[in-house]
Design a protein around this motif. Structure first.
Motif, PDB file in Angstrom:
ATOM      1  N   CYS A   1      42.328 -70.026  35.101  1.00  0.00           N
ATOM      2  CA  CYS A   1      43.657 -69.433  34.860  1.00  0.00           C
ATOM      3  C   CYS A   1      44.124 -68.662  36.084  1.00  0.00           C
ATOM      4  CB  CYS A   1      43.621 -68.527  33.628  1.00  0.00           C
ATOM      5  SG  CYS A   1      42.402 -67.195  33.733  1.00  0.00           S
ATOM      6  N   GLY A   2      43.655 -69.058  37.274  1.00  0.00           N
ATOM      7  CA  GLY A   2      44.038 -68.351  38.481  1.00  0.00           C
ATOM      8  C   GLY A   2      45.509 -68.493  38.798  1.00  0.00           C
ATOM      9  N   GLY A   3      46.028 -67.494  39.479  1.00  0.00           N
ATOM     10  CA  GLY A   3      47.442 -67.472  39.836  1.00  0.00           C
ATOM     11  C   GLY A   3      47.993 -66.068  39.728  1.00  0.00           C
ATOM     12  N   PHE A   4      49.315 -65.957  39.701  1.00  0.00           N
ATOM     13  CA  PHE A   4      49.979 -64.656  39.626  1.00  0.00           C
ATOM     14  C   PHE A   4      50.706 -64.501  38.306  1.00  0.00           C
ATOM     15  CE2 PHE A   4      49.510 -65.200  44.169  1.00  0.00           C
ATOM     16  CZ  PHE A   4      49.281 -63.914  44.648  1.00  0.00           C
ATOM     17  N   MET A   5      50.672 -63.285  37.786  1.00  0.00           N
ATOM     18  CA  MET A   5      51.477 -62.921  36.619  1.00  0.00           C
ATOM     19  C   MET A   5      52.860 -62.459  37.101  1.00  0.00           C
ATOM     20  SD  MET A   5      48.685 -60.825  34.308  1.00  0.00           S
ATOM     21  CE  MET A   5      48.258 -59.685  35.628  1.00  0.00           C
ATOM     22  N   GLY A   6      53.818 -62.495  36.189  1.00  0.00           N
ATOM     23  CA  GLY A   6      55.180 -62.126  36.563  1.00  0.00           C
ATOM     24  C   GLY A   6      55.473 -60.652  36.486  1.00  0.00           C
ATOM     25  N   CYS A   7      54.637 -59.888  35.786  1.00  0.00           N
ATOM     26  CA  CYS A   7      54.810 -58.440  35.696  1.00  0.00           C
ATOM     27  C   CYS A   7      53.418 -57.827  35.539  1.00  0.00           C
ATOM     28  CB  CYS A   7      55.728 -58.054  34.536  1.00  0.00           C
ATOM     29  SG  CYS A   7      55.022 -58.314  32.901  1.00  0.00           S
ATOM     30  N   ARG A   8      53.380 -56.517  35.320  1.00  0.00           N
ATOM     31  CA  ARG A   8      52.091 -55.832  35.244  1.00  0.00           C
ATOM     32  C   ARG A   8      51.820 -55.272  33.852  1.00  0.00           C
ATOM     33  NH1 ARG A   8      52.776 -58.637  38.453  1.00  0.00           N
ATOM     34  NH2 ARG A   8      52.988 -58.380  40.694  1.00  0.00           N
ATOM     35  N   ALA A   9      52.494 -55.823  32.845  1.00  0.00           N
ATOM     36  CA  ALA A   9      52.326 -55.328  31.480  1.00  0.00           C
ATOM     37  C   ALA A   9      50.898 -55.514  30.979  1.00  0.00           C
ATOM     38  CB  ALA A   9      53.300 -56.029  30.533  1.00  0.00           C
ATOM     39  N   MET A  10      50.210 -56.534  31.503  1.00  0.00           N
ATOM     40  CA  MET A  10      48.843 -56.809  31.078  1.00  0.00           C
ATOM     41  C   MET A  10      47.800 -56.159  31.992  1.00  0.00           C
ATOM     42  SD  MET A  10      49.018 -58.580  28.288  1.00  0.00           S
ATOM     43  CE  MET A  10      50.477 -57.635  27.850  1.00  0.00           C
ATOM     44  N   VAL A  11      48.259 -55.232  32.836  1.00  0.00           N
ATOM     45  CA  VAL A  11      47.335 -54.509  33.720  1.00  0.00           C
ATOM     46  C   VAL A  11      47.466 -53.022  33.429  1.00  0.00           C
ATOM     47  CG1 VAL A  11      46.580 -54.163  36.107  1.00  0.00           C
ATOM     48  CG2 VAL A  11      47.747 -56.292  35.457  1.00  0.00           C
ATOM     49  N   PRO A  12      46.800 -52.534  32.381  1.00  0.00           N
ATOM     50  CA  PRO A  12      46.967 -51.135  31.971  1.00  0.00           C
ATOM     51  C   PRO A  12      46.301 -50.166  32.954  1.00  0.00           C
ATOM     52  CG  PRO A  12      45.210 -52.158  30.711  1.00  0.00           C
ATOM     53  CD  PRO A  12      45.831 -53.251  31.533  1.00  0.00           C
TER      54      PRO A  12
END
Length: 402
Positions: free
Chosen positions: A89-100
């Protein structure tokens, strides 16, 4: 039809308000209006439109060095590198909501299950890093491309992410841009991708978003750009290309429409224009009419371009409107690479990275496979806007280029 705007016929053409457009895009790097709250989960796309738009405007100098570094660090903050026991599942997320922001190991482990790369966010994140002159040395290119291959469907299309989403031509394009920019295709099945694209060619010679859909300007661009980036455009025969050109040219009214009998829209000055550039046929369009329509959507007070005249400008239409104008040789704008949807200056920087990776692998320079139009723009960029990017070096090619 003409190659350039005839100033005698248009004695006082409306000016493109370059400085206002630059200030408009710069605002989106500092503060988003409330009406854009729904785009919080796709912040990297907004950063893409703003940063790449400033680049096309030759205005990246308006982004202070510390802010530039903050943007780069923020982009890397969304990078997902899967562990050995996790899905690809490598790659970039679109925001940081899942990085608390938490030190609680249990919370962090729980959130880990919801972190995965998204193809569109990975493409835009990579494009921002390249545009800002980053050397991409913090990336594990193999991990990212493994994530791309993991979301490819049997029929050749791609999903946006590992845990379910639409799968259509938009993400075929994103997959192609990611692999091209990282100079690595890994286990991506280019033949299956080609077959999906060809099956999406409609009776009128535009491409649809999915099998049995209607031909559309945006997805026609995605299909042609994916073929070009994957080195497969030559597989289309001459008669098919000519019919594609006809369908694309017929999308011009004054500006361009996305489908027959639909209103014109600023963004199609890019989608249709870039498609014709890929096919070396943009000169067959009416530059003056295209420019006239784009400028009819220009906000003279705060800058930016809108979808239609009298509508509210937004970063998406502002960036694509600028790119559409750049194709016509609008003074003050940087040349644009149509397939990658970034400035030719950024493209030159990317090519330097590719050369360094290939040299590390003992391959030396490789044929870029450019169309004649791209070659001309590349020469312009190398002699001008690209000068500030050529000193960046890459220190860590994490995999051999392929």
């Amino acid at each position: 039809m003409s190659h350039h705007i005839d100033m005698e016929d248009h004695a006082d053409p409306e000016p493109v308000l370059l400085s206002k457009h630059a200030k408009n895009l710069l605002r989106f790097l500092n503060l988003l209006p409330a009406r854009m709250a729904s785009h919080d989960n796709t912040r990297s796309t907004i950063v893409f439109f703003a940063v790449c738009g400033l680049d096309v405007l030759n205005s990246l100098h308006l982004v202070p060095p510390q802010m530039r570094q903050d943007i780069i660090d923020w982009i890397y903050g969304g990078l997902v590198v899967p562990r050995d026991d996790e899905k690809n599942c490598g790659g970039f997320m679109g925001c940081r909501a899942m990085v608390p922001k938490s030190e609680d190991a249990e919370i962090l482990e729980c959130m880990r299950k919801y972190q995965w790369g998204h193809l569109a966010m990975t493409y835009t994140s990579l494009a921002v890093l390249v545009t800002l002159g980053d050397d991409l040395s913090r990336l594990d290119r193999k991990s990212i491309v493994n994530g791309v291959a993991a979301v490819q469907k049997a029929e050749g299309s791609f999903s946006a992410c590992i845990d379910g989403s639409e799968d259509d031509m938009r993400f075929v394009y994103c997959a192609a841009t990611i692999c091209y920019m990282l100079d690595y295709w890994g286990d991506v099945n280019k033949e299956a991708m080609f077959q999906f694209i060809i099956r999406s060619l409609r009776y009128d010679y535009g491409f649809s978003q999915e099998l049995e859909g209607e031909a559309h300007g945006g997805t026609t661009f995605c299909a042609l750009a994916a073929l070009h980036l994957s080195g497969q455009l030559h597989r289309l025969d001459a008669a098919t290309k000519e019919r594609m050109k006809r369908w694309l040219i017929f999308r011009q009214v004054d500006g361009f429409q996305g489908r027959p009998n639909k209103p014109v829209d600023t963004c199609y000055s890019f989608w249709i224009g870039a498609s014709l550039c890929i096919l070396d046929s943009f000169e067959l369009t009416d530059y003056a009419k295209n420019r006239e329509y784009i400028l009819s959507t220009q906000d003279k007070l705060v800058g930016g371009f809108a979808k239609w005249p009298q509508a509210t400008p937004d970063p998406f239409h502002t960036y694509l409107g600028l790119c559409g104008l750049a194709f016509t040789g609008e003074p003050g704008l940087s040349p644009v690479n149509p397939s990658l949807n970034m400035s030719m200056a950024a493209y030159v920087h990317l090519q330097h990275l590719h050369e360094q990776w290939r040299s590390g692998d003992g391959r030396g320079d490789a044929d870029l496979g450019l169309s004649s139009g791209l070659e001309q723009q590349l020469k312009l960029a190398k002699s001008g806007e690209a000068k500030s990017t050529t000193s960046t070096t890459s220190s860590s090619p994490l995999i051999p280029a392929q």
